[in-house]
Design an enzyme around this catalytic site. Structure first.
Site, PDB file in Angstrom:
ATOM      1  N   ARG A   1       0.818  -1.220   0.000  1.00  0.00           N
ATOM      2  CA  ARG A   1       0.000   0.000   0.000  1.00  0.00           C
ATOM      3  C   ARG A   1       0.851   1.269   0.000  1.00  0.00           C
ATOM      4  NH1 ARG A   1      -5.668  -0.439   1.746  1.00  0.00           N
ATOM      5  NH2 ARG A   1      -6.354  -2.211   0.562  1.00  0.00           N
TER       6      ARG A   1
ATOM      7  N   ARG B   1      -3.417   6.587   1.025  1.00  0.00           N
ATOM      8  CA  ARG B   1      -3.950   7.777   1.698  1.00  0.00           C
ATOM      9  C   ARG B   1      -3.024   8.443   2.711  1.00  0.00           C
ATOM     10  NH1 ARG B   1      -9.258   4.665   3.181  1.00  0.00           N
ATOM     11  NH2 ARG B   1      -7.616   3.099   3.141  1.00  0.00           N
TER      12      ARG B   1
ATOM     13  N   ARG C   1      -6.480  11.525  -5.906  1.00  0.00           N
ATOM     14  CA  ARG C   1      -7.704  10.756  -5.683  1.00  0.00           C
ATOM     15  C   ARG C   1      -8.924  11.682  -5.770  1.00  0.00           C
ATOM     16  NH1 ARG C   1     -11.802   8.965  -3.823  1.00  0.00           N
ATOM     17  NH2 ARG C   1     -12.161   7.436  -2.193  1.00  0.00           N
TER      18      ARG C   1
ATOM     19  N   ASP D   1      -6.633  -2.556  -7.675  1.00  0.00           N
ATOM     20  CA  ASP D   1      -7.213  -3.219  -6.518  1.00  0.00           C
ATOM     21  C   ASP D   1      -7.444  -4.688  -6.834  1.00  0.00           C
ATOM     22  OD1 ASP D   1      -8.307  -2.274  -3.771  1.00  0.00           O
ATOM     23  OD2 ASP D   1      -9.695  -3.814  -4.447  1.00  0.00           O
TER      24      ASP D   1
ATOM     25  N   TYR E   1     -15.117 -11.561  -0.384  1.00  0.00           N
ATOM     26  CA  TYR E   1     -15.822 -10.306  -0.703  1.00  0.00           C
ATOM     27  C   TYR E   1     -17.050 -10.574  -1.577  1.00  0.00           C
ATOM     28  CZ  TYR E   1     -11.863  -7.847   1.285  1.00  0.00           C
ATOM     29  OH  TYR E   1     -10.916  -7.394   2.155  1.00  0.00           O
TER      30      TYR E   1
HETATM   31  O1  CP3 Z   1      -0.023  -1.490  -2.517  1.00  0.00           O
HETATM   32  C1  CP3 Z   1      -0.279  -0.570  -3.315  1.00  0.00           C
HETATM   33  O2  CP3 Z   1       0.156   0.585  -3.195  1.00  0.00           O
HETATM   34  C2  CP3 Z   1      -1.082  -0.909  -4.567  1.00  0.00           C
HETATM   35  C3  CP3 Z   1      -2.465  -0.689  -4.499  1.00  0.00           C
HETATM   36  C4  CP3 Z   1      -3.410  -1.634  -3.760  1.00  0.00           C
HETATM   37  C5  CP3 Z   1      -4.688  -1.173  -3.309  1.00  0.00           C
HETATM   38  N1  CP3 Z   1      -5.368  -2.254  -2.844  1.00  0.00           N
HETATM   39  C6  CP3 Z   1      -5.153   0.212  -3.389  1.00  0.00           C
HETATM   40  C7  CP3 Z   1      -6.295   0.629  -2.542  1.00  0.00           C
HETATM   41  C8  CP3 Z   1      -3.338  -2.997  -3.490  1.00  0.00           C
HETATM   42  C9  CP3 Z   1      -2.178  -3.960  -3.687  1.00  0.00           C
HETATM   43  C10 CP3 Z   1      -4.591  -3.369  -2.911  1.00  0.00           C
HETATM   44  C11 CP3 Z   1      -4.944  -4.762  -2.545  1.00  0.00           C
HETATM   45  C12 CP3 Z   1      -6.174  -5.024  -1.788  1.00  0.00           C
HETATM   46  N2  CP3 Z   1      -7.404  -4.448  -1.942  1.00  0.00           N
HETATM   47  C13 CP3 Z   1      -6.316  -6.032  -0.803  1.00  0.00           C
HETATM   48  C14 CP3 Z   1      -5.243  -7.001  -0.419  1.00  0.00           C
HETATM   49  C15 CP3 Z   1      -4.157  -6.348   0.337  1.00  0.00           C
HETATM   50  C16 CP3 Z   1      -4.394  -6.238   1.773  1.00  0.00           C
HETATM   51  O3  CP3 Z   1      -4.455  -5.080   2.257  1.00  0.00           O
HETATM   52  O4  CP3 Z   1      -4.480  -7.273   2.423  1.00  0.00           O
HETATM   53  C17 CP3 Z   1      -7.634  -5.996  -0.330  1.00  0.00           C
HETATM   54  C18 CP3 Z   1      -8.218  -6.890   0.736  1.00  0.00           C
HETATM   55  C19 CP3 Z   1      -8.313  -5.016  -1.077  1.00  0.00           C
HETATM   56  C20 CP3 Z   1      -9.767  -4.678  -0.998  1.00  0.00           C
HETATM   57  C21 CP3 Z   1      -9.978  -3.285  -0.620  1.00  0.00           C
HETATM   58  N3  CP3 Z   1      -9.663  -2.203  -1.399  1.00  0.00           N
HETATM   59  C22 CP3 Z   1     -10.542  -2.799   0.583  1.00  0.00           C
HETATM   60  C23 CP3 Z   1     -11.007  -3.683   1.719  1.00  0.00           C
HETATM   61  C24 CP3 Z   1     -10.552  -1.413   0.477  1.00  0.00           C
HETATM   62  C25 CP3 Z   1     -11.164  -0.446   1.440  1.00  0.00           C
HETATM   63  C26 CP3 Z   1     -10.468  -0.449   2.747  1.00  0.00           C
HETATM   64  C27 CP3 Z   1      -9.623   0.771   2.887  1.00  0.00           C
HETATM   65  O5  CP3 Z   1      -8.422   0.603   3.139  1.00  0.00           O
HETATM   66  O6  CP3 Z   1     -10.206   1.848   2.766  1.00  0.00           O
HETATM   67  C28 CP3 Z   1      -9.963  -1.050  -0.739  1.00  0.00           C
HETATM   68  C29 CP3 Z   1      -9.737   0.310  -1.257  1.00  0.00           C
HETATM   69  C30 CP3 Z   1      -8.322   0.696  -1.597  1.00  0.00           C
HETATM   70  N4  CP3 Z   1      -7.482  -0.042  -2.375  1.00  0.00           N
HETATM   71  C31 CP3 Z   1      -7.666   1.910  -1.240  1.00  0.00           C
HETATM   72  C32 CP3 Z   1      -6.384   1.873  -1.843  1.00  0.00           C
HETATM   73  C33 CP3 Z   1      -5.326   2.934  -1.819  1.00  0.00           C
HETATM   74  C34 CP3 Z   1      -8.270   3.030  -0.444  1.00  0.00           C
HETATM   75  C35 CP3 Z   1      -9.341   3.660  -1.244  1.00  0.00           C
HETATM   76  C36 CP3 Z   1      -9.327   5.163  -1.272  1.00  0.00           C
HETATM   77  O7  CP3 Z   1      -8.343   5.792  -1.721  1.00  0.00           O
HETATM   78  O8  CP3 Z   1     -10.350   5.727  -0.893  1.00  0.00           O
END
Ligand code: CP3
Length: 354
Positions: free
Chosen positions: A27, A31, A40, A77, A154
């Site tokens: 990640r 944010r 964003r 994602d 999910y």
């Molecule tokens: O690592 C990176 O920088 C690459 C980008 C990346 C994102 N999601 C961007 C993201 C990667 C590799 C993921 C993987 C992901 N997404 C996982 C597996 C990794 C882990 O954390 O175990 C999962 C379970 C998801 C599903 C997901 N996406 C959720 C549950 C959420 C919302 C929760 C939250 O953190 O708000 C997301 C959204 C998401 N994916 C964000 C980002 C930067 C936040 C969204 C935003 O900017 O509003």
């Protein structure tokens, strides 16, 4: 395509000698960075950001402009696959991902199909090739996907879950139906990761975020088996270079040997185990990525540096370690603390390599 100027991440994944331990953060584009929040906001929604190759490229590169990271990770994602399967994904303010059409009945499951990597998911491949071109060989680009089990949680629950009540009931009462879902997902993930590799991803990671909520037996049957099928189906070499594959099961520390049996090149470790013990268990079979508790980044820069030092010392001398957090960086972390972490790896790790 320009030659790679920094290949220590790819070398360490293959357990080849390096001058220092490579580092990146799960990640790392996200944010906690004010410049991410600005892009964003400009994109509108999170999925609009993923679908816009220029903006997805911009946020992928943001952490690399601040820190001496050894890899970039595609900004996207794991839920792009279920979205492409027509489940109606949206990101609701404050409650994370929501699927309007979760999988609940045999009829829902019978409708599933492997998405088309061009028409349905071409926007991801466009982002990969845009990022790869913009990187211009600075560092390698990581592609990724969710594991079938993690994606299924999910898709069946309809979003995030604490108890996994619906999918676990399905697992116990309707195992055939769940296997049908996991089969389509495994085929989709193979096609998806191979398309990312062909578009320019130089390593791939499978995020099995929820494998750790299973019993050992169920982990084998419902998660690991499908990841093994994926590893088997991946392109192993592209453009004259090996394409390493990393398996990350959060909470999977007790299953490292079985994970190594899949043929993956590297295993991701969360922070609930000691990396020296993990190394002793897997020997020379795989590289290890991790494993600092992401909450250490709430502490002072001095304390962060100390923690990096103890993980480096625990892993000990030699290659095969990629420094990372044990899970994604939290959105509340100060960018200066992420910097202290990465600098500590850069400065303290050369003594472990000769
Ligand atoms: O690592 C990176 O920088 C690459 C980008 C990346 C994102 N999601 C961007 C993201 C990667 C590799 C993921 C993987 C992901 N997404 C996982 C597996 C990794 C882990 O954390 O175990 C999962 C379970 C998801 C599903 C997901 N996406 C959720 C549950 C959420 C919302 C929760 C939250 O953190 O708000 C997301 C959204 C998401 N994916 C964000 C980002 C930067 C936040 C969204 C935003 O900017 O509003």
């Amino acid at each position: 395509m320009a030659d790679l100027q920094n290949d220590r991440f790819l070398k360490a994944l293959l357990r080849e000698p390096v001058d220092r331990t490579p580092v990146w953060m799960m990640r790392q584009a996200g944010r906690y960075l004010p410049e991410y929040r600005a892009t964003r906001a400009q994109a509108g929604s999170f999925m609009d950001l993923c679908r816009n190759k220029e903006l997805a490229c911009e946020v992928t590169l943001q952490p690399l402009e601040r820190y001496p990271l050894d890899a970039a990770i595609l900004f996207s994602d794991i839920l792009t696959i279920p979205d492409a399967m027509g489940l109606g994904l949206r990101f609701a303010q404050g409650e994370g991902p929501v699927f309007d059409k979760p999988l609940r009945t045999q009829a829902d499951v019978d409708k599933l199909y492997v998405p088309d990597m061009g028409s349905d998911l071409g926007y991801v491949m466009d982002a990969v090739s845009t990022i790869r071109t913009a990187l211009n060989g600075k560092v390698p680009l990581i592609g990724f996907s969710g594991s079938p089990w993690t994606l299924a949680t999910y898709m069946v629950e309809g979003g995030s879950s604490k108890t996994f009540a619906i999918i676990k009931a399905m697992m116990f009462d309707e195992p055939k139906m769940l296997h049908q879902i996991l089969d389509v997902l495994a085929d989709s993930v193979i096609a998806y990761l191979n398309a990312q590799i062909q578009a320019g991803a130089q390593a791939v990671q499978i995020f099995d975020t929820w494998g750790g909520v299973l019993t050992p037996r169920d982990y084998n049957e419902f998660s690991l088996r499908y990841m093994a099928k994926i590893v088997d189906g991946l392109i192993k070499e592209y453009d004259g270079r090996k394409v390493p594959c990393i398996l990350f099961t959060k909470g999977g520390g007790q299953w490292l040997e079985a994970m190594a049996d899949t043929g993956a090149d590297a295993l991701g470790l969360d922070w609930t185990m000691n990396i020296d013990e993990a190394r002793a268990r897997v020997g020379n079979r795989v590289a290890l990525q991790g494993n600092m508790d992401p909450a250490v980044l709430y502490a002072s820069p001095e304390r962060i540096r100390q923690e990096v030092g103890s993980i480096l010392a625990a892993y000990g001398k030699g290659t095969g370690h990629i420094f990372n957090l044990g899970h994604g960086i939290h959105p509340e972390i100060k960018p200066e603390h992420a910097e202290a972490f990465i600098k500590a790896v850069v400065e303290l790790s050369p003594q472990y390599h000769s």
